[in-house]
Design an enzyme around this catalytic site. Structure first.
Site, PDB file in Angstrom:
ATOM      1  N   ARG A 170       0.818  -1.215   0.000  1.00 17.43           N
ATOM      2  CA  ARG A 170       0.000   0.000   0.000  1.00 17.43           C
ATOM      3  C   ARG A 170       0.860   1.279   0.000  1.00 17.43           C
ATOM      4  O   ARG A 170       0.519   2.285   0.621  1.00 17.43           O
ATOM      5  CB  ARG A 170      -0.968   0.047   1.193  1.00 17.43           C
ATOM      6  CG  ARG A 170      -1.896  -1.122   1.289  1.00 17.43           C
ATOM      7  CD  ARG A 170      -2.921  -1.167   0.154  1.00 17.43           C
ATOM      8  NE  ARG A 170      -3.717  -2.370   0.319  1.00 17.43           N
ATOM      9  CZ  ARG A 170      -3.404  -3.556  -0.230  1.00 17.43           C
ATOM     10  NH1 ARG A 170      -2.357  -3.650  -1.047  1.00 17.43           N
ATOM     11  NH2 ARG A 170      -4.140  -4.614  -0.026  1.00 17.43           N
ATOM     12  N   SER A 219     -10.852  -0.682   3.704  1.00 18.79           N
ATOM     13  CA  SER A 219     -10.057  -0.819   4.931  1.00 18.79           C
ATOM     14  C   SER A 219      -9.420   0.513   5.303  1.00 18.79           C
ATOM     15  O   SER A 219      -8.772   1.150   4.468  1.00 18.79           O
ATOM     16  CB  SER A 219      -8.958  -1.851   4.733  1.00 18.79           C
ATOM     17  OG  SER A 219      -9.541  -3.110   4.558  1.00 18.79           O
ATOM     18  N   GLU A 311      -4.373   3.337   5.986  1.00 18.25           N
ATOM     19  CA  GLU A 311      -4.306   2.925   4.576  1.00 18.25           C
ATOM     20  C   GLU A 311      -4.959   4.011   3.720  1.00 18.25           C
ATOM     21  O   GLU A 311      -4.530   4.281   2.604  1.00 18.25           O
ATOM     22  CB  GLU A 311      -5.038   1.588   4.395  1.00 18.25           C
ATOM     23  CG  GLU A 311      -5.089   1.139   2.945  1.00 18.25           C
ATOM     24  CD  GLU A 311      -5.535  -0.317   2.780  1.00 18.25           C
ATOM     25  OE1 GLU A 311      -5.252  -1.155   3.653  1.00 18.25           O
ATOM     26  OE2 GLU A 311      -6.163  -0.592   1.747  1.00 18.25           O
TER      27      GLU A 311
HETATM   28  C1  LIG Z   1     -16.018  -1.080  -0.603  1.00 18.74           C
HETATM   29  C2  LIG Z   1     -14.560  -0.794  -0.831  1.00 18.74           C
HETATM   30  C3  LIG Z   1     -13.666  -1.862  -0.924  1.00 18.74           C
HETATM   31  C4  LIG Z   1     -12.313  -1.605  -1.132  1.00 18.74           C
HETATM   32  N1  LIG Z   1     -11.458  -2.668  -1.230  1.00 18.74           N
HETATM   33  C5  LIG Z   1     -10.143  -2.443  -1.422  1.00 18.74           C
HETATM   34  C6  LIG Z   1      -9.209  -3.533  -1.508  1.00 18.74           C
HETATM   35  O1  LIG Z   1      -9.563  -4.699  -1.426  1.00 18.74           O
HETATM   36  N2  LIG Z   1      -7.902  -3.237  -1.694  1.00 18.74           N
HETATM   37  C7  LIG Z   1      -7.458  -1.958  -1.798  1.00 18.74           C
HETATM   38  O2  LIG Z   1      -6.245  -1.765  -1.971  1.00 18.74           O
HETATM   39  N3  LIG Z   1      -8.300  -0.910  -1.721  1.00 18.74           N
HETATM   40  C8  LIG Z   1      -9.623  -1.120  -1.538  1.00 18.74           C
HETATM   41  N4  LIG Z   1     -10.487  -0.054  -1.454  1.00 18.74           N
HETATM   42  C9  LIG Z   1      -9.953   1.316  -1.509  1.00 18.74           C
HETATM   43  C10 LIG Z   1      -9.971   1.965  -2.913  1.00 18.74           C
HETATM   44  O3  LIG Z   1     -11.086   1.515  -3.662  1.00 18.74           O
HETATM   45  C11 LIG Z   1      -8.722   1.673  -3.713  1.00 18.74           C
HETATM   46  O4  LIG Z   1      -7.592   2.051  -2.978  1.00 18.74           O
HETATM   47  C12 LIG Z   1      -8.743   2.400  -5.075  1.00 18.74           C
HETATM   48  O5  LIG Z   1      -7.693   1.932  -5.856  1.00 18.74           O
HETATM   49  C13 LIG Z   1      -8.623   3.919  -4.942  1.00 18.74           C
HETATM   50  O6  LIG Z   1      -8.849   4.506  -6.213  1.00 18.74           O
HETATM   51  P1  LIG Z   1      -9.590   5.901  -6.387  1.00 18.74           P
HETATM   52  O7  LIG Z   1      -9.512   6.273  -7.808  1.00 18.74           O
HETATM   53  O8  LIG Z   1     -10.953   5.842  -5.801  1.00 18.74           O
HETATM   54  O9  LIG Z   1      -8.650   6.803  -5.495  1.00 18.74           O
HETATM   55  P2  LIG Z   1      -8.969   8.254  -4.877  1.00 18.74           P
HETATM   56  O10 LIG Z   1      -9.600   8.069  -3.544  1.00 18.74           O
HETATM   57  O11 LIG Z   1      -9.656   9.116  -5.853  1.00 18.74           O
HETATM   58  O12 LIG Z   1      -7.488   8.769  -4.665  1.00 18.74           O
HETATM   59  C14 LIG Z   1      -6.629   8.110  -3.764  1.00 18.74           C
HETATM   60  C15 LIG Z   1      -5.311   8.875  -3.750  1.00 18.74           C
HETATM   61  O13 LIG Z   1      -4.707   8.742  -5.027  1.00 18.74           O
HETATM   62  C16 LIG Z   1      -4.490  10.025  -5.591  1.00 18.74           C
HETATM   63  N5  LIG Z   1      -4.738   9.931  -7.027  1.00 18.74           N
HETATM   64  C17 LIG Z   1      -5.878   9.587  -7.670  1.00 18.74           C
HETATM   65  N6  LIG Z   1      -5.695   9.636  -9.002  1.00 18.74           N
HETATM   66  C18 LIG Z   1      -4.417  10.019  -9.201  1.00 18.74           C
HETATM   67  C19 LIG Z   1      -3.630  10.280 -10.357  1.00 18.74           C
HETATM   68  N7  LIG Z   1      -4.097  10.146 -11.600  1.00 18.74           N
HETATM   69  N8  LIG Z   1      -2.351  10.673 -10.171  1.00 18.74           N
HETATM   70  C20 LIG Z   1      -1.828  10.819  -8.934  1.00 18.74           C
HETATM   71  N9  LIG Z   1      -2.528  10.604  -7.805  1.00 18.74           N
HETATM   72  C21 LIG Z   1      -3.815  10.197  -7.944  1.00 18.74           C
HETATM   73  C22 LIG Z   1      -5.439  10.977  -4.890  1.00 18.74           C
HETATM   74  O14 LIG Z   1      -4.925  12.293  -4.898  1.00 18.74           O
HETATM   75  C23 LIG Z   1      -5.492  10.375  -3.492  1.00 18.74           C
HETATM   76  O15 LIG Z   1      -4.392  10.818  -2.738  1.00 18.74           O
HETATM   77  C24 LIG Z   1     -11.852  -0.280  -1.239  1.00 18.74           C
HETATM   78  C25 LIG Z   1     -12.764   0.788  -1.127  1.00 18.74           C
HETATM   79  C26 LIG Z   1     -14.100   0.538  -0.934  1.00 18.74           C
HETATM   80  C27 LIG Z   1     -15.052   1.691  -0.827  1.00 18.74           C
END
Ligand SMILES: Cc1cc2nc3c(=O)[nH]c(=O)nc-3n(C[C@H](O)[C@H](O)[C@H](O)COP(=O)(O)OP(=O)(O)OC[C@H]3O[C@@H](n4cnc5c(N)ncnc54)[C@H](O)[C@@H]3O)c2cc1C
Length: 325
Positions: A170, A219, A311
């Site tokens: 992570r 998480s 995380e």
């Molecule tokens: C129900 C549920 C289950 C989940 N299960 C998991 C799991 O099993 N494993 C896991 O690892 N995660 C899990 N997650 C967390 C999350 O879905 C993941 O970490 C996902 O990959 C985050 O992507 P996002 O686009 O929503 O990130 P965001 O929340 O939009 O961004 C996260 C971070 O990344 C940065 N960011 C986003 N896009 C860019 C870009 N293009 N360039 C640079 N920085 C960027 C943002 O500034 C922020 O700091 C879960 C979440 C939920 C709600």
């Protein structure tokens, strides 16, 4: 600014851009539909000296109720372009960071390596930033290279090979350095048996069925991979079992053992289904969540002498300083 971004929305409630449904207002918000638009938005915000922050699906970010006096750029595309080049037993996939992870899983017809990602919301960019993963696999395993905008005094486009991305559990170089914005990535997958791939996806979906449904960020804390005090291990034998079997102690176990399942502050609740999830029952505030997170850290430290590490990402006026260019 209005001149530079005629398409920008103003005073936008950010709770609609997070799976947690929490967050104050942003002064400006732009939805970038491709990497050119993302680049342009960043250039303009630098020229106008307005801080910016890039969000994908907002599924890993706790956004402060205080909002953001700057520009939020949403880089997420529902129907993205995914280019697949097949060679021997492998396929190289090239796509923008705005591609939803779930779209990619569905698009990898006949290739194996991303079955773990089924059910994870958010974009490829967010997944690379946090090195998202599940079931002992993570996005880092498939990355060949990442195309990045490096923002210092100016903007430079760079390619980071996987070894340069600082991937760990992570973690990535992008998570620790918000001046690196991910534009696109190349990923490599092996050809696999279609039926086996489908079966694995089905199994993984099944494993997620027990996860809390409502508004959350998944998480909240990382599992614990470090040493545990000997006296603590003696007092709590499951700690040793987890270490021997999995190599880590699940954060959910530690939180549950502290009797915190169901603990609630305002409308934020430590899920009684999965102790490492905090759910927003309806109108939770970011402050409620932060207080619950502090309670968790305090109790886990007291009982297990373990410092849990977040995380999720926290985006608040306290953390915004680093986004000023
Ligand atoms: C129900 C549920 C289950 C989940 N299960 C998991 C799991 O099993 N494993 C896991 O690892 N995660 C899990 N997650 C967390 C999350 O879905 C993941 O970490 C996902 O990959 C985050 O992507 P996002 O686009 O929503 O990130 P965001 O929340 O939009 O961004 C996260 C971070 O990344 C940065 N960011 C986003 N896009 C860019 C870009 N293009 N360039 C640079 N920085 C960027 C943002 O500034 C922020 O700091 C879960 C979440 C939920 C709600």
């Amino acid at each position: 600014m209005e001149k530079d971004f005629p398409k920008a929305e103003k005073d936008v409630a950010l709770n609609n851009y997070s799976t947690f449904r929490i967050g104050g207002k942003a002064r400006y918000l732009i939805k970038a539909s491709d990497k050119k638009e993302l680049e342009k938005a960043i250039e303009k915000s630098l020229e106008s000296k307005i801080p910016f922050y890039v969000l994908g699906g907002g599924s890993n970010t706790l956004i402060s109720d205080k909002g953001f006096d700057g520009l939020i750029i949403i880089f997420k595309k529902q129907k993205p372009d995914v280019f697949i080049e097949e060679k021997d037993d492998f396929g190289t996939i090239e796509t923008d960071a705005s591609t939803p992870l779930s779209f990619l899983v569905g698009h990898l017809d006949g290739f194996t390596g991303l079955e773990w990602a089924i059910g994870i919301p958010g974009t490829l960019g967010g997944a690379i930033n946090g090195n998202a993963g599940a079931f002992d696999e993570s996005i880092a395993d498939s990355i060949e290279s990442v195309e990045v905008l490096e923002i210092n005094k100016g903007i430079k486009k760079k390619e980071f090979k996987r070894k340069d991305c600082g991937f760990d559990y992570r973690r990535s170089i992008f998570k620790s350095n918000p001046r690196l914005v991910i534009l696109s990535a190349k990923l490599k997958f092996k050809k696999g048996d279609r039926d086996k791939i489908k079966e694995k996806i089905r199994e993984n979906l099944e494993k997620r069925r027990g996860h809390p449904k409502g508004f959350s960020l998944g998480s909240v804390f990382k599992n614990y991979y470090g040493e545990v005090d000997k006296a603590v291990v003696k007092r709590y034998p499951p700690v040793k079992n987890f270490q021997d079997k999995k190599g880590f102690v699940p954060a959910g176990f530690l939180i549950e053992e502290c009797g915190l399942k169901g603990a609630r502050i305002g409308d934020a609740e430590i899920s009684s289904q999965h102790a490492n999830f905090i759910v927003n029952l309806e109108k939770a505030k970011s402050e409620n969540v932060l207080k619950l997170m502090n309670l968790i850290k305090k109790e886990v430290k007291k009982k297990f002498l373990i410092d849990l590490e977040e995380e999720i990402q926290i985006f608040s006026p306290q953390t915004i300083d680093k986004y000023f260019i």
